[in-house]
Design a protein around this motif. Sequence first.
Motif, mmCIF file in Angstrom:
data_model
loop_
_atom_site.group_PDB
_atom_site.id
_atom_site.type_symbol
_atom_site.label_atom_id
_atom_site.label_comp_id
_atom_site.label_asym_id
_atom_site.label_seq_id
_atom_site.Cartn_x
_atom_site.Cartn_y
_atom_site.Cartn_z
ATOM 1 N N ALA A 27 3.659 10.763 -15.741
ATOM 2 C CA ALA A 27 3.489 9.702 -14.748
ATOM 3 C C ALA A 27 2.823 10.264 -13.492
ATOM 4 O O ALA A 27 3.055 11.417 -13.110
ATOM 5 N N ARG A 28 2.011 9.431 -12.847
ATOM 6 C CA ARG A 28 1.294 9.855 -11.649
ATOM 7 C C ARG A 28 1.908 9.187 -10.422
ATOM 8 O O ARG A 28 2.157 7.978 -10.426
ATOM 9 N N ILE A 29 2.142 9.981 -9.385
ATOM 10 C CA ILE A 29 2.712 9.454 -8.145
ATOM 11 C C ILE A 29 1.628 8.746 -7.351
ATOM 12 O O ILE A 29 0.599 9.335 -7.016
ATOM 13 N N LEU A 30 1.866 7.484 -7.053
ATOM 14 C CA LEU A 30 0.918 6.704 -6.263
ATOM 15 C C LEU A 30 1.309 6.639 -4.792
ATOM 16 O O LEU A 30 0.459 6.402 -3.931
ATOM 17 N N GLY A 31 2.577 6.809 -4.509
ATOM 18 C CA GLY A 31 3.004 6.746 -3.116
ATOM 19 C C GLY A 31 4.485 7.007 -2.962
ATOM 20 O O GLY A 31 5.275 6.739 -3.871
ATOM 21 N N GLN A 32 4.842 7.549 -1.821
ATOM 22 C CA GLN A 32 6.240 7.794 -1.471
ATOM 23 C C GLN A 32 6.461 7.223 -0.078
ATOM 24 O O GLN A 32 5.752 7.585 0.867
ATOM 25 N N PHE A 33 7.435 6.312 0.045
ATOM 26 C CA PHE A 33 7.573 5.524 1.269
ATOM 27 C C PHE A 33 9.013 5.550 1.781
ATOM 28 O O PHE A 33 9.958 5.737 1.014
ATOM 29 N N THR A 34 9.159 5.333 3.083
ATOM 30 C CA THR A 34 10.487 5.196 3.704
ATOM 31 C C THR A 34 10.472 3.969 4.618
ATOM 32 O O THR A 34 10.526 4.100 5.852
ATOM 33 N N PRO A 35 10.367 2.778 4.045
ATOM 34 C CA PRO A 35 10.314 1.564 4.875
ATOM 35 C C PRO A 35 11.630 1.312 5.595
ATOM 36 O O PRO A 35 12.708 1.521 5.037
ATOM 37 N N GLU A 36 11.517 0.855 6.827
ATOM 38 C CA GLU A 36 12.687 0.529 7.640
ATOM 39 C C GLU A 36 12.513 -0.843 8.266
ATOM 40 O O GLU A 36 11.392 -1.341 8.404
#
Length: 216
Positions: free
Chosen positions: A159-168
């Motif tokens: 699997a390929r990582i498209l994004g890593q997020f920390t929404p608040e």
Amino acid sequence: MHFSRRRSLLLAPAVLGDAACSVLPSRPYQEVQRYALAPERPRREPPARRGPVLLLRTVRAAPGMDSRGLRTLGAGGQVDTAFYDEWAAPPVELVEEAMRQWLAASGLFSAVVSPGSRLRPGLVLEAELLRLQTEPRAGSARAGLAALLLEEPRDGGQARILGQFTPEGAAPLPGGARRDDAVPAGEAAAAMRDALAAALAALERDLRGAVRTRVR
């Protein structure tokens, strides 16, 4: 006569027990109040006909986030959990359902499915609930998430990582900042619901950018 004395001795502990119970302070019954956590997206978009299928994996809970009691950040940074005011279910379960409904209404995906679905996903979202609490001294409620978006290759490879997020997200408490932590439970729950809505909106923006990048 011996029989009467023996009967009196047997009855004495019971009488004393009743008397002892009568002097103990009695606490008034307090009913547990439960609150829903189901923020709604302001506008519901139809599914994208050619959009990818998104698999939302089971949302994880950060330490302390599996408790149903409403959480308040108090003085000194300690978090207090209410005993008689709680969510209708563990908050991580409610957040997962809210996330699924929100993303399904975003118009980004052809479908948002759960583990075990027979649909083959093109994208996978892993998420964790980091924070959901009121902060009376700041006059707000806050919600925080962590998310990882993966692209599932059709050939079954890595699997390929498209994004890593920390929404608040944040929402104001009625009455603004206050020195004490005495926020009515109903107001606290409503503010946390609005804060979660803001966090989900931020997550949607992050995913929208990642999906557009993937299309290019």
